[in-house]
Motif scaffolding. Structure first.
Motif, PDB file in Angstrom:
ATOM      1  N   ASP A  16       0.823  -1.198  -0.069  1.00 33.21           N
ATOM      2  CA  ASP A  16      -0.269   0.038  -0.095  1.00 33.21           C
ATOM      3  C   ASP A  16       1.058   1.213   0.119  1.00 33.21           C
ATOM      4  OD1 ASP A  16       0.530  -0.638   2.580  1.00 33.21           O
ATOM      5  OD2 ASP A  16      -1.115   0.052   3.561  1.00 33.21           O
ATOM      6  N   ALA A  17       1.833   1.293   0.575  1.00 38.21           N
ATOM      7  CA  ALA A  17       2.961   2.368   0.576  1.00 38.21           C
ATOM      8  C   ALA A  17       3.673   2.643  -0.688  1.00 38.21           C
ATOM      9  CB  ALA A  17       4.023   2.451   1.550  1.00 38.21           C
ATOM     10  N   LEU A  18       3.905   1.477  -1.315  1.00 43.56           N
ATOM     11  CA  LEU A  18       4.489   1.850  -2.631  1.00 43.56           C
ATOM     12  C   LEU A  18       3.535   2.278  -3.706  1.00 43.56           C
ATOM     13  CD1 LEU A  18       6.733   0.932  -4.720  1.00 43.56           C
ATOM     14  CD2 LEU A  18       5.616  -1.294  -5.020  1.00 43.56           C
ATOM     15  N   ILE A  19       2.128   1.576  -3.971  1.00 44.30           N
ATOM     16  CA  ILE A  19       1.030   2.164  -4.900  1.00 44.30           C
ATOM     17  C   ILE A  19       0.731   3.499  -4.445  1.00 44.30           C
ATOM     18  CG2 ILE A  19       0.740  -0.449  -5.337  1.00 44.30           C
ATOM     19  CD1 ILE A  19      -1.809   0.218  -4.110  1.00 44.30           C
ATOM     20  N   TRP A  20       0.558   3.913  -3.321  1.00 41.91           N
ATOM     21  CA  TRP A  20       0.379   5.384  -3.010  1.00 41.91           C
ATOM     22  C   TRP A  20       1.430   6.247  -3.347  1.00 41.91           C
ATOM     23  CZ3 TRP A  20      -3.103   8.678  -2.300  1.00 41.91           C
ATOM     24  CH2 TRP A  20      -2.739   9.939  -1.903  1.00 41.91           C
ATOM     25  N   ARG A  21       2.726   5.965  -2.979  1.00 44.78           N
ATOM     26  CA  ARG A  21       3.968   6.789  -3.316  1.00 44.78           C
ATOM     27  C   ARG A  21       4.078   6.960  -4.688  1.00 44.78           C
ATOM     28  NH1 ARG A  21       7.822   4.270  -0.988  1.00 44.78           N
ATOM     29  NH2 ARG A  21       8.504   3.399  -2.958  1.00 44.78           N
ATOM     30  N   GLU A  22       4.075   5.772  -5.673  1.00 46.43           N
ATOM     31  CA  GLU A  22       4.617   5.894  -6.816  1.00 46.43           C
ATOM     32  C   GLU A  22       3.406   6.081  -7.837  1.00 46.43           C
ATOM     33  OE1 GLU A  22       7.842   5.836  -7.691  1.00 46.43           O
ATOM     34  OE2 GLU A  22       8.504   5.456  -5.672  1.00 46.43           O
ATOM     35  N   ALA A  23       2.217   5.611  -7.460  1.00 44.72           N
ATOM     36  CA  ALA A  23       1.052   5.809  -8.374  1.00 44.72           C
ATOM     37  C   ALA A  23      -0.029   6.585  -7.882  1.00 44.72           C
ATOM     38  CB  ALA A  23       0.644   4.381  -8.992  1.00 44.72           C
ATOM     39  N   GLY A  24      -0.217   7.047  -6.813  1.00 45.95           N
ATOM     40  CA  GLY A  24      -1.223   7.886  -6.124  1.00 45.95           C
ATOM     41  C   GLY A  24      -2.486   6.931  -5.967  1.00 45.95           C
ATOM     42  N   LEU A  25      -2.449   5.564  -5.672  1.00 46.26           N
ATOM     43  CA  LEU A  25      -3.489   4.687  -5.662  1.00 46.26           C
ATOM     44  C   LEU A  25      -3.622   4.392  -4.091  1.00 46.26           C
ATOM     45  CD1 LEU A  25      -2.506   2.234  -8.292  1.00 46.26           C
ATOM     46  CD2 LEU A  25      -4.172   4.144  -8.698  1.00 46.26           C
ATOM     47  N   GLY A  26      -5.002   4.300  -3.790  1.00 44.74           N
ATOM     48  CA  GLY A  26      -5.264   3.981  -2.358  1.00 44.74           C
ATOM     49  C   GLY A  26      -5.567   2.837  -2.419  1.00 44.74           C
ATOM     50  N   ALA A  27      -6.136   2.440  -0.943  1.00 44.71           N
ATOM     51  CA  ALA A  27      -6.508   1.043  -0.478  1.00 44.71           C
ATOM     52  C   ALA A  27      -7.555   0.434  -1.241  1.00 44.71           C
ATOM     53  CB  ALA A  27      -7.047   1.353   0.903  1.00 44.71           C
ATOM     54  N   GLY A  28      -8.325   1.071  -2.177  1.00 43.89           N
ATOM     55  CA  GLY A  28      -9.376   0.558  -3.066  1.00 43.89           C
ATOM     56  C   GLY A  28      -8.830  -0.059  -4.355  1.00 43.89           C
ATOM     57  N   SER A  29      -7.675   0.160  -4.373  1.00 43.35           N
ATOM     58  CA  SER A  29      -6.810  -0.390  -5.495  1.00 43.35           C
ATOM     59  C   SER A  29      -6.092  -1.889  -5.300  1.00 43.35           C
ATOM     60  CB  SER A  29      -5.859   0.530  -6.166  1.00 43.35           C
ATOM     61  OG  SER A  29      -6.524   1.720  -6.609  1.00 43.35           O
ATOM     62  N   ILE A  30      -5.852  -2.213  -3.974  1.00 41.86           N
ATOM     63  CA  ILE A  30      -5.128  -3.145  -3.689  1.00 41.86           C
ATOM     64  C   ILE A  30      -5.518  -4.581  -4.260  1.00 41.86           C
ATOM     65  CG2 ILE A  30      -4.342  -4.660  -1.699  1.00 41.86           C
ATOM     66  CD1 ILE A  30      -4.191  -2.285  -0.076  1.00 41.86           C
ATOM     67  N   GLY A  31      -6.805  -4.636  -4.245  1.00 40.38           N
ATOM     68  CA  GLY A  31      -7.535  -6.000  -4.983  1.00 40.38           C
ATOM     69  C   GLY A  31      -7.102  -5.936  -6.470  1.00 40.38           C
ATOM     70  N   THR A  32      -7.054  -5.018  -7.164  1.00 40.73           N
ATOM     71  CA  THR A  32      -6.595  -4.889  -8.595  1.00 40.73           C
ATOM     72  C   THR A  32      -5.288  -5.199  -8.823  1.00 40.73           C
ATOM     73  OG1 THR A  32      -8.353  -3.307  -9.031  1.00 40.73           O
ATOM     74  CG2 THR A  32      -6.787  -3.409 -10.659  1.00 40.73           C
ATOM     75  N   VAL A  33      -4.143  -4.584  -7.818  1.00 43.40           N
ATOM     76  CA  VAL A  33      -2.923  -4.904  -8.066  1.00 43.40           C
ATOM     77  C   VAL A  33      -2.590  -6.602  -7.641  1.00 43.40           C
ATOM     78  CG1 VAL A  33      -0.509  -4.433  -7.069  1.00 43.40           C
ATOM     79  CG2 VAL A  33      -2.356  -2.358  -7.289  1.00 43.40           C
ATOM     80  N   LEU A  34      -3.391  -6.926  -6.776  1.00 45.29           N
ATOM     81  CA  LEU A  34      -2.984  -8.233  -6.331  1.00 45.29           C
ATOM     82  C   LEU A  34      -3.393  -9.342  -7.537  1.00 45.29           C
ATOM     83  CD1 LEU A  34      -4.071  -8.582  -2.548  1.00 45.29           C
ATOM     84  CD2 LEU A  34      -1.830  -8.582  -3.562  1.00 45.29           C
ATOM     85  N   ASP A  35      -4.448  -8.876  -8.146  1.00 43.64           N
ATOM     86  CA  ASP A  35      -5.009  -9.719  -9.094  1.00 43.64           C
ATOM     87  C   ASP A  35      -3.908  -9.644 -10.372  1.00 43.64           C
ATOM     88  OD1 ASP A  35      -7.405 -10.569  -7.955  1.00 43.64           O
ATOM     89  OD2 ASP A  35      -8.574  -8.992  -9.010  1.00 43.64           O
ATOM     90  N   ALA A  36      -3.462  -8.577 -10.589  1.00 48.29           N
ATOM     91  CA  ALA A  36      -2.497  -8.354 -11.576  1.00 48.29           C
ATOM     92  C   ALA A  36      -0.965  -9.059 -11.287  1.00 48.29           C
ATOM     93  CB  ALA A  36      -2.248  -6.790 -12.092  1.00 48.29           C
ATOM     94  N   ASN A  37      -0.732  -9.330  -9.961  1.00 47.68           N
ATOM     95  CA  ASN A  37       0.335  -9.997  -9.609  1.00 47.68           C
ATOM     96  C   ASN A  37       0.486 -11.254  -8.898  1.00 47.68           C
ATOM     97  OD1 ASN A  37       2.387  -7.424 -10.077  1.00 47.68           O
ATOM     98  ND2 ASN A  37       0.588  -6.598  -9.516  1.00 47.68           N
ATOM     99  N   PRO A  38       0.039 -12.121  -9.510  1.00 44.28           N
ATOM    100  CA  PRO A  38      -0.070 -13.600  -8.575  1.00 44.28           C
ATOM    101  C   PRO A  38       0.980 -13.781  -7.823  1.00 44.28           C
ATOM    102  CG  PRO A  38      -0.655 -13.754 -10.959  1.00 44.28           C
ATOM    103  CD  PRO A  38      -0.081 -12.542 -11.146  1.00 44.28           C
ATOM    104  N   GLY A  39       0.983 -14.352  -6.737  1.00 44.96           N
ATOM    105  CA  GLY A  39       1.932 -14.642  -5.744  1.00 44.96           C
ATOM    106  C   GLY A  39       2.583 -13.426  -4.879  1.00 44.96           C
ATOM    107  N   LEU A  40       1.988 -12.395  -5.147  1.00 51.64           N
ATOM    108  CA  LEU A  40       2.636 -10.975  -4.528  1.00 51.64           C
ATOM    109  C   LEU A  40       2.162 -11.205  -3.013  1.00 51.64           C
ATOM    110  CD1 LEU A  40       3.921  -8.369  -4.845  1.00 51.64           C
ATOM    111  CD2 LEU A  40       1.740  -7.306  -4.924  1.00 51.64           C
ATOM    112  N   ALA A  41       1.011 -11.558  -2.658  1.00 57.49           N
ATOM    113  CA  ALA A  41       0.457 -11.643  -1.317  1.00 57.49           C
ATOM    114  C   ALA A  41       1.431 -12.581  -0.593  1.00 57.49           C
ATOM    115  CB  ALA A  41      -0.916 -12.050  -1.167  1.00 57.49           C
ATOM    116  N   ASP A  42       1.864 -13.738  -1.150  1.00 58.46           N
ATOM    117  CA  ASP A  42       2.852 -14.716  -0.585  1.00 58.46           C
ATOM    118  C   ASP A  42       4.161 -14.102  -0.159  1.00 58.46           C
ATOM    119  OD1 ASP A  42       0.458 -16.348  -1.136  1.00 58.46           O
ATOM    120  OD2 ASP A  42       1.675 -17.237  -2.711  1.00 58.46           O
TER     121      ASP A  42
END
Length: 74
Positions: A16-42
């Motif tokens: 969440d810190a990375l996507i806010w700092r670099e892309a200005g995305l908030g907590a609502g975008s976390i699901g989209t980011v996780l879907d686009a990056n399989p295994g990231l949550a692991d």
């Protein structure tokens, strides 16, 4: 499919810190980011240094994106 951009994690970054700092995305975008990056949550809550995370390109240009105002004195 939405256009994506790669972001690279710095030492101690959470997703969440990375996507806010670099892309200005908030907590609502976390699901989209996780879907686009399989295994990231692991990887755990702190991303390993240099982890590349693909995020959707924000529709709002940098110049129009609003950030909260911080006042040090009244």
């Amino acid at each position: 499919m939405a256009r994506m951009q790669p972001l690279t994690a710095r030492q101690g970054d959470t997703m969440d810190a990375l996507i806010w700092r670099e892309a200005g995305l908030g907590a609502g975008s976390i699901g989209t980011v996780l879907d686009a990056n399989p295994g990231l949550a692991d990887l755990g809550p702190i991303l390993p240094l240099g982890t590349v995370v693909m995020v959707p390109i924000s529709k709002a240009p940098e110049a129009t994106r609003q950030r909260p105002l911080t006042q040090l004195w009244d």
